[in-house]
Design a protein around this motif. Structure first.
Motif, PDB file in Angstrom:
ATOM      1  N   MET A   1     -11.973 -50.576  24.244  1.00 16.76           N
ATOM      2  CA  MET A   1     -11.124 -49.901  23.276  1.00 16.76           C
ATOM      3  C   MET A   1     -11.671 -48.497  23.039  1.00 16.76           C
ATOM      4  SD  MET A   1      -9.020 -52.330  22.511  1.00 16.76           S
ATOM      5  CE  MET A   1      -8.188 -51.623  21.089  1.00 16.76           C
ATOM      6  N   GLU A   3     -11.219 -45.765  20.471  1.00 18.52           N
ATOM      7  CA  GLU A   3     -10.611 -45.371  19.202  1.00 18.52           C
ATOM      8  C   GLU A   3     -11.465 -44.313  18.528  1.00 18.52           C
ATOM      9  OE1 GLU A   3      -7.720 -46.220  18.200  1.00 18.52           O
ATOM     10  OE2 GLU A   3      -7.347 -47.690  19.773  1.00 18.52           O
ATOM     11  N   TYR A  23      -9.198 -43.531  14.135  1.00 15.38           N
ATOM     12  CA  TYR A  23      -9.573 -44.721  13.359  1.00 15.38           C
ATOM     13  C   TYR A  23     -10.855 -44.446  12.573  1.00 15.38           C
ATOM     14  CZ  TYR A  23     -10.829 -49.791  12.988  1.00 15.38           C
ATOM     15  OH  TYR A  23     -11.159 -51.067  12.572  1.00 15.38           O
ATOM     16  N   ASN A  25     -13.541 -46.174  11.231  1.00 10.20           N
ATOM     17  CA  ASN A  25     -14.340 -47.404  11.184  1.00 10.20           C
ATOM     18  C   ASN A  25     -15.789 -47.002  10.929  1.00 10.20           C
ATOM     19  OD1 ASN A  25     -14.959 -46.215  13.606  1.00 10.20           O
ATOM     20  ND2 ASN A  25     -14.420 -47.959  14.885  1.00 10.20           N
ATOM     21  N   LYS A  55      -4.249 -43.124  10.885  1.00  6.72           N
ATOM     22  CA  LYS A  55      -3.300 -44.156  10.459  1.00  6.72           C
ATOM     23  C   LYS A  55      -3.983 -45.471  10.117  1.00  6.72           C
ATOM     24  CE  LYS A  55      -0.141 -41.156  11.442  1.00  6.72           C
ATOM     25  NZ  LYS A  55       0.237 -40.269  10.328  1.00  6.72           N
ATOM     26  N   ILE A  56      -5.236 -45.617  10.530  1.00  6.08           N
ATOM     27  CA  ILE A  56      -5.943 -46.874  10.281  1.00  6.08           C
ATOM     28  C   ILE A  56      -7.335 -46.588   9.740  1.00  6.08           C
ATOM     29  CG2 ILE A  56      -6.749 -49.057  11.274  1.00  6.08           C
ATOM     30  CD1 ILE A  56      -4.756 -48.710  13.525  1.00  6.08           C
ATOM     31  N   VAL A  57      -7.679 -47.316   8.680  1.00  2.00           N
ATOM     32  CA  VAL A  57      -9.050 -47.283   8.168  1.00  2.00           C
ATOM     33  C   VAL A  57      -9.493 -48.733   8.023  1.00  2.00           C
ATOM     34  CG1 VAL A  57      -8.655 -45.149   6.869  1.00  2.00           C
ATOM     35  CG2 VAL A  57      -8.344 -47.351   5.740  1.00  2.00           C
ATOM     36  N   ASN A  58     -10.799 -48.948   8.019  1.00  2.31           N
ATOM     37  CA  ASN A  58     -11.261 -50.280   7.652  1.00  2.31           C
ATOM     38  C   ASN A  58     -12.276 -50.183   6.528  1.00  2.31           C
ATOM     39  OD1 ASN A  58     -13.915 -50.008   8.683  1.00  2.31           O
ATOM     40  ND2 ASN A  58     -13.340 -50.817  10.681  1.00  2.31           N
ATOM     41  N   SER A  59     -12.653 -51.340   5.992  1.00  2.00           N
ATOM     42  CA  SER A  59     -13.491 -51.355   4.793  1.00  2.00           C
ATOM     43  C   SER A  59     -14.876 -50.773   5.062  1.00  2.00           C
ATOM     44  CB  SER A  59     -13.604 -52.774   4.243  1.00  2.00           C
ATOM     45  OG  SER A  59     -14.072 -53.664   5.235  1.00  2.00           O
ATOM     46  N   ILE A  60     -15.355 -50.887   6.293  1.00  2.29           N
ATOM     47  CA  ILE A  60     -16.682 -50.324   6.609  1.00  2.29           C
ATOM     48  C   ILE A  60     -16.606 -48.792   6.601  1.00  2.29           C
ATOM     49  CG2 ILE A  60     -18.572 -50.278   8.265  1.00  2.29           C
ATOM     50  CD1 ILE A  60     -17.499 -52.960   9.361  1.00  2.29           C
ATOM     51  N   SER A  63     -16.458 -47.613   3.088  1.00  2.00           N
ATOM     52  CA  SER A  63     -17.755 -47.683   2.403  1.00  2.00           C
ATOM     53  C   SER A  63     -18.595 -46.441   2.721  1.00  2.00           C
ATOM     54  CB  SER A  63     -18.508 -48.951   2.801  1.00  2.00           C
ATOM     55  OG  SER A  63     -18.948 -48.893   4.141  1.00  2.00           O
ATOM     56  N   ILE A  88      -3.031 -46.578   3.409  1.00  4.95           N
ATOM     57  CA  ILE A  88      -4.380 -46.045   3.214  1.00  4.95           C
ATOM     58  C   ILE A  88      -4.577 -45.667   1.742  1.00  4.95           C
ATOM     59  CG2 ILE A  88      -5.928 -44.120   3.771  1.00  4.95           C
ATOM     60  CD1 ILE A  88      -4.894 -44.248   6.646  1.00  4.95           C
TER      61      ILE A  88
END
Lengths: 116, 145
Positions: A1, A3, A23, A25, A55-60, A63, A88
């Motif tokens: 991947m 990203e 992304y 991350n 367009k995409i985030v994650n919790s890490i 943080s 978001i």
């Protein structure tokens, strides 16, 4: 991947704008942090993160953004965000970012309010 | 109620960096084919991303695999997507995980994955057993009745 997040920096008279693409991350968050800390070391105290092309985030990743905000607050500065997608924006509210960083609907409003 | 346009997909993915994006894209494509709105798809894909990250980071599974199943149906009120995210890891205590959760809106660096999943999906059900793995079943509706 593949990203990989890309970050572009626009230095302004009274701060800087970081443009993210991709992304957010753990790796993307660290990339933003590296750029933000370089700017803080150069006495920049107002940062605007324009997430128009994220367009995409994650919790890490979020943080890590919180860590950046905390460091900037410790230095007496401020960080703001603009151009968030609805999901978001919702995620930022749940994660608590909205309490420590102003979120603007668009870049023009942010630049005017932050005097960038 | 008329049920139509059922689509199903099953994926087995390795636990490697950013694999959650593959899972999210697959579910997003299925939902898009059924006519789900982009905002609902975005919420669903962010929940899937968090579920996959939880499996990768916390399951401690030996097979290093995430098992996903998506079922999409188009009913009177619009599309409904069911998502199952399964790992064969150590399991966990959802009640204990929820008890450690900070209040919504309070800045906290970690431990938000399950909270985000529950915020972004309409229904969330967790089946987990110590040493027996975990399955998170999530449902997203276009219009929740």
């Amino acid at each position: 991947m593949n990203e990989e997040l890309r970050v572009a920096v626009d230095r302004r008279t009274n701060g800087a704008i970081l443009y993210t693409k991709g992304y957010i991350n753990n790796v993307g968050g660290e990339e933003i942090a590296n750029r933000a800390y370089e700017l803080m070391d150069a006495d920049v105290r107002t940062l605007l993160l324009n997430l128009r092309e994220t367009k995409i985030v994650n919790s890490i990743g979020i943080s890590i953004l919180i860590e950046i905000i905390e460091k900037m607050i410790d230095k007496g500065g401020k960080i703001a965000f603009c151009c968030l997608t609805p999901v978001i924006h919702k995620t930022f509210q749940i994660m608590g970012l909205a309490n420590y960083a102003t979120i603007y609907e668009n870049e023009e409003a942010a630049i005017q309010d932050l005097a960038l | 109620m008329t049920m139509a346009a059922e689509r199903q997909m099953e994926l087995t993915l390795p636990m490697v960096d950013d694999i959650e994006i593959a899972a999210a894209r697959a579910a997003g494509n299925l939902a898009r084919e059924l006519g789900m709105s982009s905002e609902k798809i975005d919420e669903m894909t962010h929940a899937i991303i968090e579920a996959c990250i939880n499996a990768r980071e916390h399951s401690g599974c030996a097979d290093n695999r995430i098992y996903l199943r998506f079922v999409g149906t188009s009913i009177g009120a619009g599309p409904r997507i069911d998502v199952w995210v399964t790992d064969h890891g150590r399991g966990f205590d959802p009640g204990e995980a929820r008890s450690r959760r900070p209040a919504p809106g309070m800045a906290h660096k970690r431990g938000r994955g399950l909270q985000l999943i529950e915020a972004h999906m309409d229904e969330v059900d967790i089946t987990t057993e110590q040493g027996g793995g975990t399955t998170i079943h999530m449902v997203k509706y276009e219009k929740k009745s």
